[in-house]
Scaffold this motif. Structure first.
Motif, PDB file in Angstrom:
ATOM      1  N   PHE A  48      -5.817  -4.863 -23.357  1.00 20.16           N
ATOM      2  CA  PHE A  48      -6.863  -5.134 -22.379  1.00 20.16           C
ATOM      3  C   PHE A  48      -6.756  -4.179 -21.194  1.00 20.16           C
ATOM      4  CE2 PHE A  48      -8.132  -7.711 -18.572  1.00 20.16           C
ATOM      5  CZ  PHE A  48      -9.493  -7.691 -18.791  1.00 20.16           C
ATOM      6  N   MET A  49      -5.568  -4.053 -20.625  1.00 18.96           N
ATOM      7  CA  MET A  49      -5.378  -3.202 -19.448  1.00 18.96           C
ATOM      8  C   MET A  49      -5.572  -1.725 -19.807  1.00 18.96           C
ATOM      9  SD  MET A  49      -5.083  -5.430 -17.170  1.00 18.96           S
ATOM     10  CE  MET A  49      -4.908  -4.300 -15.823  1.00 18.96           C
ATOM     11  N   LEU A  50      -5.028  -1.299 -20.943  1.00 18.42           N
ATOM     12  CA  LEU A  50      -5.220   0.093 -21.358  1.00 18.42           C
ATOM     13  C   LEU A  50      -6.699   0.397 -21.579  1.00 18.42           C
ATOM     14  CD1 LEU A  50      -2.218   0.688 -23.799  1.00 18.42           C
ATOM     15  CD2 LEU A  50      -2.517   1.611 -21.495  1.00 18.42           C
ATOM     16  N   GLY A  51      -7.424  -0.552 -22.144  1.00 17.88           N
ATOM     17  CA  GLY A  51      -8.858  -0.375 -22.362  1.00 17.88           C
ATOM     18  C   GLY A  51      -9.617  -0.205 -21.053  1.00 17.88           C
ATOM     19  N   LEU A  52      -9.272  -1.032 -20.069  1.00 18.86           N
ATOM     20  CA  LEU A  52      -9.930  -0.917 -18.760  1.00 18.86           C
ATOM     21  C   LEU A  52      -9.626   0.422 -18.104  1.00 18.86           C
ATOM     22  CD1 LEU A  52      -9.272  -4.474 -17.253  1.00 18.86           C
ATOM     23  CD2 LEU A  52     -11.418  -3.583 -18.174  1.00 18.86           C
ATOM     24  N   ILE A  53      -8.365   0.822 -18.142  1.00 21.15           N
ATOM     25  CA  ILE A  53      -7.964   2.085 -17.529  1.00 21.15           C
ATOM     26  C   ILE A  53      -8.652   3.250 -18.224  1.00 21.15           C
ATOM     27  CG2 ILE A  53      -6.012   3.661 -17.180  1.00 21.15           C
ATOM     28  CD1 ILE A  53      -4.271   1.054 -16.837  1.00 21.15           C
ATOM     29  N   GLN A  54      -8.630   3.256 -19.551  1.00 22.01           N
ATOM     30  CA  GLN A  54      -9.243   4.351 -20.306  1.00 22.01           C
ATOM     31  C   GLN A  54     -10.741   4.413 -20.051  1.00 22.01           C
ATOM     32  OE1 GLN A  54      -7.392   6.611 -22.306  1.00 22.01           O
ATOM     33  NE2 GLN A  54      -9.296   7.710 -22.004  1.00 22.01           N
TER      34      GLN A  54
ATOM     35  N   GLU B  26     -12.405   3.477 -17.392  1.00 23.10           N
ATOM     36  CA  GLU B  26     -12.657   4.002 -16.048  1.00 23.10           C
ATOM     37  C   GLU B  26     -12.384   5.498 -15.978  1.00 23.10           C
ATOM     38  OE1 GLU B  26     -13.710   4.471 -12.095  1.00 23.10           O
ATOM     39  OE2 GLU B  26     -14.229   2.941 -13.569  1.00 23.10           O
ATOM     40  N   LEU B  27     -11.311   5.948 -16.609  1.00 26.10           N
ATOM     41  CA  LEU B  27     -11.013   7.382 -16.620  1.00 26.10           C
ATOM     42  C   LEU B  27     -12.097   8.160 -17.361  1.00 26.10           C
ATOM     43  CD1 LEU B  27      -7.156   7.322 -17.230  1.00 26.10           C
ATOM     44  CD2 LEU B  27      -8.349   7.811 -15.079  1.00 26.10           C
ATOM     45  N   ASP B  28     -12.588   7.620 -18.475  1.00 26.03           N
ATOM     46  CA  ASP B  28     -13.669   8.260 -19.227  1.00 26.03           C
ATOM     47  C   ASP B  28     -14.946   8.307 -18.390  1.00 26.03           C
ATOM     48  OD1 ASP B  28     -11.942   8.542 -21.361  1.00 26.03           O
ATOM     49  OD2 ASP B  28     -12.814   6.905 -22.539  1.00 26.03           O
ATOM     50  N   ARG B  29     -15.271   7.190 -17.712  1.00 25.45           N
ATOM     51  CA  ARG B  29     -16.460   7.133 -16.868  1.00 25.45           C
ATOM     52  C   ARG B  29     -16.369   8.158 -15.737  1.00 25.45           C
ATOM     53  NH1 ARG B  29     -18.032   6.040 -12.208  1.00 25.45           N
ATOM     54  NH2 ARG B  29     -15.970   5.410 -11.543  1.00 25.45           N
TER      55      ARG B  29
ATOM     56  N   THR C 283     -17.858  13.291 -13.318  1.00 20.52           N
ATOM     57  CA  THR C 283     -17.426  14.578 -12.773  1.00 20.52           C
ATOM     58  C   THR C 283     -18.092  15.719 -13.529  1.00 20.52           C
ATOM     59  OG1 THR C 283     -15.311  13.648 -12.096  1.00 20.52           O
ATOM     60  CG2 THR C 283     -15.413  16.031 -12.337  1.00 20.52           C
ATOM     61  N   ASN C 284     -18.141  15.625 -14.849  1.00 21.21           N
ATOM     62  CA  ASN C 284     -18.787  16.662 -15.655  1.00 21.21           C
ATOM     63  C   ASN C 284     -20.274  16.771 -15.333  1.00 21.21           C
ATOM     64  OD1 ASN C 284     -16.407  17.336 -16.922  1.00 21.21           O
ATOM     65  ND2 ASN C 284     -16.804  16.077 -18.714  1.00 21.21           N
TER      66      ASN C 284
END
Length: 136
Positions: A87-93, A95-98, A103-104
Protein backbone atom coordinates in the motif's frame (compact mmCIF):
# COMPACT_ATOMS: atom_id res chain seq x y z
CA UNK A 1 28.02 -30.40 -13.18
CA UNK A 2 29.24 -28.43 -16.24
CA UNK A 3 28.23 -24.75 -16.34
CA UNK A 4 26.35 -25.12 -19.62
CA UNK A 5 24.26 -28.13 -18.63
CA UNK A 6 20.60 -27.17 -18.35
CA UNK A 7 17.93 -28.67 -16.08
CA UNK A 8 14.21 -28.06 -16.11
CA UNK A 9 11.97 -26.67 -13.37
CA UNK A 10 8.22 -26.99 -13.61
CA UNK A 11 5.99 -25.00 -11.30
CA UNK A 12 2.34 -24.07 -11.08
CA UNK A 13 1.56 -20.44 -10.29
CA UNK A 14 -1.58 -18.39 -9.83
CA UNK A 15 -3.13 -17.46 -13.20
CA UNK A 16 -2.98 -13.73 -12.41
CA UNK A 17 0.71 -13.95 -11.53
CA UNK A 18 1.35 -15.93 -14.71
CA UNK A 19 -0.38 -13.21 -16.76
CA UNK A 20 1.76 -10.53 -15.09
CA UNK A 21 4.95 -12.49 -15.78
CA UNK A 22 3.93 -13.07 -19.40
CA UNK A 23 3.22 -9.37 -19.90
CA UNK A 24 6.57 -8.49 -18.31
CA UNK A 25 8.65 -10.87 -20.41
CA UNK A 26 6.95 -9.74 -23.62
CA UNK A 27 7.60 -6.09 -22.76
CA UNK A 28 11.25 -6.86 -21.97
CA UNK A 29 11.88 -9.23 -24.87
CA UNK A 30 12.70 -12.18 -22.60
CA UNK A 31 11.79 -15.82 -22.62
CA UNK A 32 10.07 -17.45 -19.67
CA UNK A 33 13.28 -19.43 -19.00
CA UNK A 34 15.38 -16.26 -18.95
CA UNK A 35 12.94 -14.59 -16.58
CA UNK A 36 12.78 -17.53 -14.17
CA UNK A 37 16.57 -17.96 -14.25
CA UNK A 38 17.06 -14.26 -13.48
CA UNK A 39 14.47 -14.34 -10.67
CA UNK A 40 16.01 -17.44 -9.11
CA UNK A 41 19.53 -16.05 -9.40
CA UNK A 42 18.40 -12.77 -7.83
CA UNK A 43 16.76 -14.61 -4.94
CA UNK A 44 19.72 -16.93 -4.35
CA UNK A 45 22.38 -14.24 -4.86
CA UNK A 46 20.86 -10.94 -3.73
CA UNK A 47 22.74 -7.77 -4.70
CA UNK A 48 25.02 -6.13 -2.14
CA UNK A 49 24.60 -8.18 1.00
CA UNK A 50 26.14 -6.36 3.96
CA UNK A 51 25.98 -7.87 7.41
CA UNK A 52 23.09 -10.13 6.39
CA UNK A 53 21.03 -7.11 5.24
CA UNK A 54 20.11 -6.67 1.60
CA UNK A 55 21.27 -3.14 0.81
CA UNK A 56 19.37 -3.09 -2.49
CA UNK A 57 16.23 -2.37 -0.44
CA UNK A 58 16.35 0.53 1.99
CA UNK A 59 14.14 1.10 5.02
CA UNK A 60 11.95 4.16 5.14
CA UNK A 61 10.35 4.58 8.56
CA UNK A 62 8.14 7.35 9.88
CA UNK A 63 5.50 7.93 12.51
CA UNK A 64 1.92 8.86 11.73
CA UNK A 65 -0.88 10.16 13.94
CA UNK A 66 -2.93 7.38 15.50
CA UNK A 67 -6.09 8.42 13.61
CA UNK A 68 -4.27 8.07 10.28
CA UNK A 69 -2.77 4.75 11.36
CA UNK A 70 -6.27 3.46 12.20
CA UNK A 71 -7.60 4.64 8.82
CA UNK A 72 -4.78 2.80 7.04
CA UNK A 73 -5.49 -0.39 8.99
CA UNK A 74 -9.22 -0.10 8.16
CA UNK A 75 -8.35 0.33 4.47
CA UNK A 76 -6.09 -2.72 4.53
CA UNK A 77 -8.80 -4.76 6.26
CA UNK A 78 -11.19 -3.86 3.42
CA UNK A 79 -8.56 -4.92 0.84
CA UNK A 80 -7.45 -8.42 1.82
CA UNK A 81 -4.19 -9.50 0.27
CA UNK A 82 -2.83 -5.94 0.20
CA UNK A 83 0.00 -5.52 2.66
CA UNK A 84 0.90 -2.30 4.41
CA UNK A 85 4.19 -2.32 2.52
CA UNK A 86 2.47 -2.76 -0.86
CA UNK A 87 0.00 0.00 0.00
CA UNK A 88 2.68 2.51 1.01
CA UNK A 89 4.97 1.65 -1.91
CA UNK A 90 2.02 2.07 -4.27
CA UNK A 91 1.22 5.52 -2.89
CA UNK A 92 4.84 6.63 -3.07
CA UNK A 93 5.32 5.30 -6.60
CA UNK A 94 2.06 6.89 -7.80
CA UNK A 95 3.10 10.29 -6.45
CA UNK A 96 6.60 10.05 -7.91
CA UNK A 97 5.14 9.03 -11.30
CA UNK A 98 2.62 11.91 -11.15
CA UNK A 99 5.36 14.37 -10.29
CA UNK A 100 7.60 13.12 -13.09
CA UNK A 101 4.77 13.39 -15.62
CA UNK A 102 3.96 16.91 -14.42
CA UNK A 103 7.64 17.88 -14.64
CA UNK A 104 7.92 16.44 -18.15
CA UNK A 105 4.78 18.29 -19.26
CA UNK A 106 6.13 21.54 -17.80
CA UNK A 107 9.46 21.06 -19.55
CA UNK A 108 7.73 20.35 -22.89
CA UNK A 109 5.59 23.51 -22.89
CA UNK A 110 6.93 26.15 -25.27
CA UNK A 111 8.29 29.22 -23.57
CA UNK A 112 6.03 32.24 -23.77
CA UNK A 113 7.54 34.96 -25.93
CA UNK A 114 6.75 38.62 -25.57
CA UNK A 115 5.35 40.43 -28.59
CA UNK A 116 8.12 42.14 -30.42
CA UNK A 117 8.04 45.90 -30.88
CA UNK A 118 7.81 46.85 -34.54
CA UNK A 119 11.13 47.81 -36.07
CA UNK A 120 11.37 51.58 -36.54
CA UNK A 121 12.20 51.03 -40.18
CA UNK A 122 9.10 48.89 -40.81
CA UNK A 123 6.09 50.60 -42.32
CA UNK A 124 3.01 50.93 -40.10
CA UNK A 125 -0.44 50.16 -41.41
CA UNK A 126 -2.99 52.98 -41.64
CA UNK A 127 -4.64 52.28 -38.24
CA UNK A 128 -1.29 52.33 -36.48
CA UNK A 129 -0.31 55.55 -38.26
CA UNK A 130 -3.58 57.22 -37.19
CA UNK A 131 -3.18 56.16 -33.57
CA UNK A 132 0.39 57.45 -33.59
CA UNK A 133 -0.78 60.80 -35.06
CA UNK A 134 -3.53 61.15 -32.41
CA UNK A 135 -1.21 60.43 -29.53
CA UNK A 136 1.24 63.16 -30.56
Amino acid sequence: MPDNEMKGITVKVDAQLHAQVKEYIEAHGMTMGEFVSKALDSELHPPQMRGGVNMANRTLAFQVPEELFDRIKDYLNRHPGLTQRQFMLGLIQAELDRDMQQTNETNQQPEETEEEEPDENEELDEDEEESMDMSM
